[in-house]
Design a protein around this motif. Sequence first.
Motif, short mmCIF file in Angstrom:
data_model
loop_
_atom_site.label_atom_id
_atom_site.label_comp_id
_atom_site.label_asym_id
_atom_site.label_seq_id
_atom_site.Cartn_x
_atom_site.Cartn_y
_atom_site.Cartn_z
N ILE A 203 0.86 -1.17 0.00
CA ILE A 203 0.00 0.00 0.00
C ILE A 203 0.90 1.23 0.00
O ILE A 203 1.83 1.33 0.81
N THR A 204 0.65 2.17 -0.89
CA THR A 204 1.51 3.34 -1.00
C THR A 204 0.69 4.62 -1.00
O THR A 204 -0.51 4.62 -1.31
N GLU A 205 1.34 5.69 -0.65
CA GLU A 205 0.80 7.04 -0.85
C GLU A 205 1.93 7.88 -1.41
O GLU A 205 2.95 8.07 -0.74
N ASN A 262 -13.96 5.15 3.49
CA ASN A 262 -12.52 5.33 3.36
C ASN A 262 -11.93 5.74 4.71
O ASN A 262 -12.64 6.24 5.59
N PHE A 266 -5.52 9.36 -0.64
CA PHE A 266 -4.69 9.24 -1.83
C PHE A 266 -3.89 7.94 -1.88
O PHE A 266 -2.91 7.84 -2.61
N GLU A 267 -4.28 6.93 -1.11
CA GLU A 267 -3.53 5.69 -1.11
C GLU A 267 -3.76 4.91 -2.41
O GLU A 267 -4.77 5.09 -3.08
N GLN A 268 -2.80 4.07 -2.74
CA GLN A 268 -2.89 3.18 -3.91
C GLN A 268 -2.48 1.78 -3.49
O GLN A 268 -1.43 1.60 -2.88
N PRO A 269 -3.28 0.77 -3.82
CA PRO A 269 -4.62 0.87 -4.39
C PRO A 269 -5.60 1.45 -3.38
O PRO A 269 -5.34 1.44 -2.18
N HIS A 270 -6.74 1.96 -3.86
CA HIS A 270 -7.71 2.58 -2.96
C HIS A 270 -8.36 1.50 -2.09
O HIS A 270 -8.72 0.43 -2.58
#
Length: 304
Positions: A203-205, A262, A266-270
């Motif tokens: 998980i990234t931002e 949520n 802005f995290e990826q993936p949501h």
Amino acid sequence: MMIGKIVWLATASLLVYSSTFTPVPDDSAAAWKPVEAALGRSGQLQPGEVYKFALPRRDMKVVKDGVTVAPGLALGSWLAFKRMGSEAMVMGDLVLSEDEIEPVMLKLQQEKIEQTSIHNHLLGESPRVIYMHIEGHGDPVVLARSLAAAIALTKTPAPATTTPGTAPPAIDLNTVQVEQALGYSGKVNGGILQFSIPRAEKITEGEMEIPPAMGVATAINFQPTGQGKAAISGDFVLLAHEVNPVIRALRTHGIEVTAMHNHMLFEQPHLYFMHFWANDDAIKLAHGLRAAVDVTNSQKPQVK
């Protein structure tokens, strides 16, 4: 002699350049002492170089379906810091009464700490409890001072003091059988059996990876309610295509879905966070929760 002097000067300049522009981060617990002092609380170093603070709302007397909700079940504010170069990111979840929302939000906005979600976790509890997720970036000590100022506007109690050598209270639950049914190892904290189940993907931002300890692991909590029963609460961390399979798995096993929303922006993936509740036989509920975990891309079970 002149050549040697030039070489020495060049080497010295390189050393200064390296120490100035490529500092080695210190993520030991001692490095976070100034943040602890600014926040007025002690934290703990977690996997992923995260420094986390627990702020249980022991002041709240919340009842749902006849169960007095323990702080560790669904009333635990928390803050998690992670270094980003010379600065830090902080994420967290503040457990608030309805009249605390507006003053806390105003103070956080003044301090440039953002709100990423405001919502319920439970349904039908009394009094009403609201959860405010936050995120900030900057000097970690400045962030801690800002958060301390916002928390001071609530009735969040000071850290509890414990006598050295005091044994933790026993938990009225067959923890081994619950772990076997769920398939994961838990820990007893404040009389609550707690599980944290990380997702398998990263998980990234932006360019930063968000470790599970910063709130992106499925959280499952068991509070004993007598005669082998337990109240359960927590949240599943889901991708969009997992949402309805998890709802079906939970409802099939008599577990109520109380909220979905949520926590970040802005995290990826949501990610979607699904909260739940039940009060029933603890082993039965653990099997139901395992069925829901099995339709997610979570890390594999640890207990057979």
